[in-house]
Design a protein around this motif. Structure first.
Motif, PDB file in Angstrom:
ATOM      1  N   UNK A 210     107.367  59.024  56.764  1.00  0.00           N
ATOM      2  CA  UNK A 210     106.346  58.842  55.741  1.00  0.00           C
ATOM      3  C   UNK A 210     105.605  57.516  55.866  1.00  0.00           C
ATOM      4  N   UNK A 211     106.182  56.499  56.486  1.00  0.00           N
ATOM      5  CA  UNK A 211     105.529  55.191  56.556  1.00  0.00           C
ATOM      6  C   UNK A 211     104.220  55.254  57.358  1.00  0.00           C
ATOM      7  N   UNK A 212     104.289  55.870  58.516  1.00  0.00           N
ATOM      8  CA  UNK A 212     103.095  55.920  59.363  1.00  0.00           C
ATOM      9  C   UNK A 212     102.103  56.977  58.873  1.00  0.00           C
ATOM     10  N   UNK A 213     102.627  58.017  58.242  1.00  0.00           N
ATOM     11  CA  UNK A 213     101.715  58.980  57.619  1.00  0.00           C
ATOM     12  C   UNK A 213     100.955  58.324  56.470  1.00  0.00           C
ATOM     13  N   UNK A 214     101.647  57.506  55.689  1.00  0.00           N
ATOM     14  CA  UNK A 214     100.984  56.785  54.590  1.00  0.00           C
ATOM     15  C   UNK A 214      99.945  55.810  55.126  1.00  0.00           C
ATOM     16  N   UNK A 215     100.280  55.144  56.242  1.00  0.00           N
ATOM     17  CA  UNK A 215      99.313  54.213  56.840  1.00  0.00           C
ATOM     18  C   UNK A 215      98.068  54.960  57.308  1.00  0.00           C
ATOM     19  N   UNK A 216      98.264  56.163  57.853  1.00  0.00           N
ATOM     20  CA  UNK A 216      97.123  56.972  58.284  1.00  0.00           C
ATOM     21  C   UNK A 216      96.242  57.354  57.089  1.00  0.00           C
ATOM     22  N   UNK A 253      92.803  53.712  61.482  1.00  0.00           N
ATOM     23  CA  UNK A 253      93.230  55.018  60.992  1.00  0.00           C
ATOM     24  C   UNK A 253      93.968  55.810  62.054  1.00  0.00           C
ATOM     25  N   UNK A 254      93.495  55.753  63.288  1.00  0.00           N
ATOM     26  CA  UNK A 254      94.087  56.561  64.355  1.00  0.00           C
ATOM     27  C   UNK A 254      95.400  55.988  64.879  1.00  0.00           C
ATOM     28  N   UNK A 259     100.805  56.418  67.540  1.00  0.00           N
ATOM     29  CA  UNK A 259     102.162  55.942  67.834  1.00  0.00           C
ATOM     30  C   UNK A 259     103.208  56.893  67.267  1.00  0.00           C
ATOM     31  N   UNK A 260     102.864  57.571  66.194  1.00  0.00           N
ATOM     32  CA  UNK A 260     103.797  58.530  65.605  1.00  0.00           C
ATOM     33  C   UNK A 260     104.013  59.721  66.535  1.00  0.00           C
ATOM     34  N   UNK A 261     102.943  60.281  67.044  1.00  0.00           N
ATOM     35  CA  UNK A 261     103.078  61.415  67.951  1.00  0.00           C
ATOM     36  C   UNK A 261     103.677  60.973  69.281  1.00  0.00           C
ATOM     37  N   UNK A 286     105.616  49.901  64.975  1.00  0.00           N
ATOM     38  CA  UNK A 286     104.474  49.226  64.353  1.00  0.00           C
ATOM     39  C   UNK A 286     103.841  48.213  65.309  1.00  0.00           C
ATOM     40  N   UNK A 287     104.695  47.561  66.112  1.00  0.00           N
ATOM     41  CA  UNK A 287     104.163  46.604  67.087  1.00  0.00           C
ATOM     42  C   UNK A 287     103.348  47.299  68.169  1.00  0.00           C
ATOM     43  N   UNK A 288     103.681  48.550  68.446  1.00  0.00           N
ATOM     44  CA  UNK A 288     102.935  49.296  69.451  1.00  0.00           C
ATOM     45  C   UNK A 288     101.504  49.591  69.009  1.00  0.00           C
TER      46      UNK A 288
END
Length: 459
Positions: A210-216, A253-254, A259-261, A286-288
């Protein structure tokens, strides 16, 4: 003055008798031009001599074509002819200044002079050197009476019309469309984010990273907000803000999505993941994202220095229109961004496709696949429409706003709504399971009662 000699014939001899002269005042011509062109939609006329210093014969502004100056200094006006020695000199176009249009006529005459006075050719000029000042187009012709030493140049000047479709300003329909698209997109993405974030401790959301989905989704909110920079007149500052806000927020946004995928592919999609077990932490992931931001900032900074976006004005003579739009000296920035951002979207599509068979209970590959493909489709369609059609600047802004709205809202819905539906189904299943267990317990208790009835005591 027109003069001609006259003779008499005596004894077959031509005898000179005198000169017939007619003085025609320029005041009459000046009054005629002023009356004839006073209501001609801003059209002005200047008549001057063809040869240098191009003395003015008359103009539609009504300005006098002669002035009184000091005899000792022809550049100083004579204020008191009774106490000073004065003389009358004729005025050149650059000497006219009584009427606001006099300077415009002088600048138009100067533009024709620089071009070599091409007869019948329309030439553009400006009211002043200030950016955004009124623009005019003008044409000149030569009026000549052969063998009479009369050769005048007639200059006609008319104003251009500023193109309203070069910007989105208050009062236009497109202004409402842009406001609606940006505001509605930001509000809908915000509502989806809140609905998603509040359920982050639910099992269906927790396993979806959910963290990276929320960031998106937050990036989608900000990207819709960039639509508001498309409002208003084009200036150097606004042109810079439009470029930076749009392109940087695209990467912001991207990058969480990419990085998630990528992590999903590394953990379960690649061939190496089948033979060894490894983990990629949230901090490391996140660093990536940082390289994406660094590269985009580098591109924006370099081109902001060597070829910055600026408000440019140009006059289209064929349609008598005055344009003010944002532009650059070359297409290098557009090509660079197209390659960079397009490559990222393409890589995301490939990784999402290769990870499509992951169990949906432990990831969001289907949602990622749909979102990236949706973004790719909208991006390609927008680029094709904006480059293959003859859209005005304001229409391009509306196209961009609608594309942002569609790409962000639909992609966010793919993540949030699917999880909300899964949570609803899970709660319904638990409720049904609880009800079934309760009914089974009640039935078991009833059967036990019937098989072993309670013993009655006898006194």
């Amino acid at each position: 003055t027109y003069s001609t000699p006259f003779y008499s014939i005596e004894d077959d001899k031509k005898i000179f008798k005198g000169v017939l002269a007619v003085d025609y005042s320029f005041e009459v011509l000046r009054a005629f031009l002023k009356e004839a062109y006073s209501d001609k939609d801003g059209i002005s006329v200047l008549i001057c001599e063809e040869s240098n210093p191009y003395y003015v014969i008359g103009s539609s502004t009504g300005t006098k074509v002669a002035k009184t100056v000091l005899l000792s200094d022809l550049l100083t006006p004579c204020k008191d002819s009774s106490s000073q020695k004065c003389t009358v000199v004729r005025s050149a176009p650059n000497d006219l200044s009584e009427h606001p249009m006099d300077i415009t006529l002088a600048r138009a005459h100067s533009s024709h002079k620089q071009e070599g006075f091409p007869s019948g050719t329309w030439i553009s000029s400006k009211e002043s050197d200030d950016f955004g000042s009124r623009a005019f187009i003008s044409v000149s012709f030569v009026f000549e009476i052969p063998n009479e030493n009369l050769r005048w140049r007639i200059l006609t000047v008319m104003p251009t019309e500023k193109v309203a479709m070069d910007s989105v300003t208050t009062g236009s329909t497109l202004f409402v469309v842009l406001i609606a698209a940006g505001l509605l997109g930001a509000l809908m993405c915000t509502a989806l984010f809140l609905a998603y974030y509040r359920r982050r401790f639910n099992y269906a959301v927790m396993v979806s990273d959910w963290r990276f989905t929320s960031a998106f989704i937050i990036g989608c909110v900000a990207l819709n907000g960039s639509t508001f920079f498309l409002l208003g007149e084009s200036t150097d500052v606004m042109c810079m803000l439009r470029v930076w806000s749009f392109h940087y927020l695209i990467i912001a946004t991207l990058s969480p999505l990419l990085v998630k995928v990528w992590r999903i592919y590394q953990l379960v999609g690649s061939s190496a993941s089948r033979f060894r077990r490894h983990t990629i932490s949230h901090t490391k992931l996140a660093l990536y994202m940082l390289p994406f931001h660094v590269v985009q900032l580098l591109i924006l900074t370099v081109f902001s220095v060597i070829d910055p976006p600026k408000a440019k004005e140009w006059i289209e003579i064929s349609s008598n229109s005055h344009h003010i739009t944002c532009g650059r000296n070359s297409n290098a920035f557009r090509i660079t961004e197209l390659i960079f951002e397009g490559s990222l979207v393409l890589i995301g599509c490939i990784l999402a496709y290769k990870s499509r068979n992951l169990d949906p209970r432990f990831g969001e590959t289907k949602q990622i696949l749909f979102s990236i493909y949706n973004i790719c489709f909208i991006g390609v369609l927008t680029v094709l429409v904006s480059n293959l059609t003859d859209l005005e600047e304001a229409q391009t802004f509306v196209l961009q706003a609608i594309a942002i709205f569609w790409a962000t809202v639909i992609s966010s819905c793919a993540f949030v709504l699917s999880r909300l539906i899964e949570i609803k189904r899970s709660n319904a299943f638990r409720s049904n399971t609880s009800t079934t267990n309760l009914q089974q317990n009640e039935i078991s208790g009833d059967l036990s009662f019937r098989i072993n009835p309670p013993q009655q005591s006898v006194v």
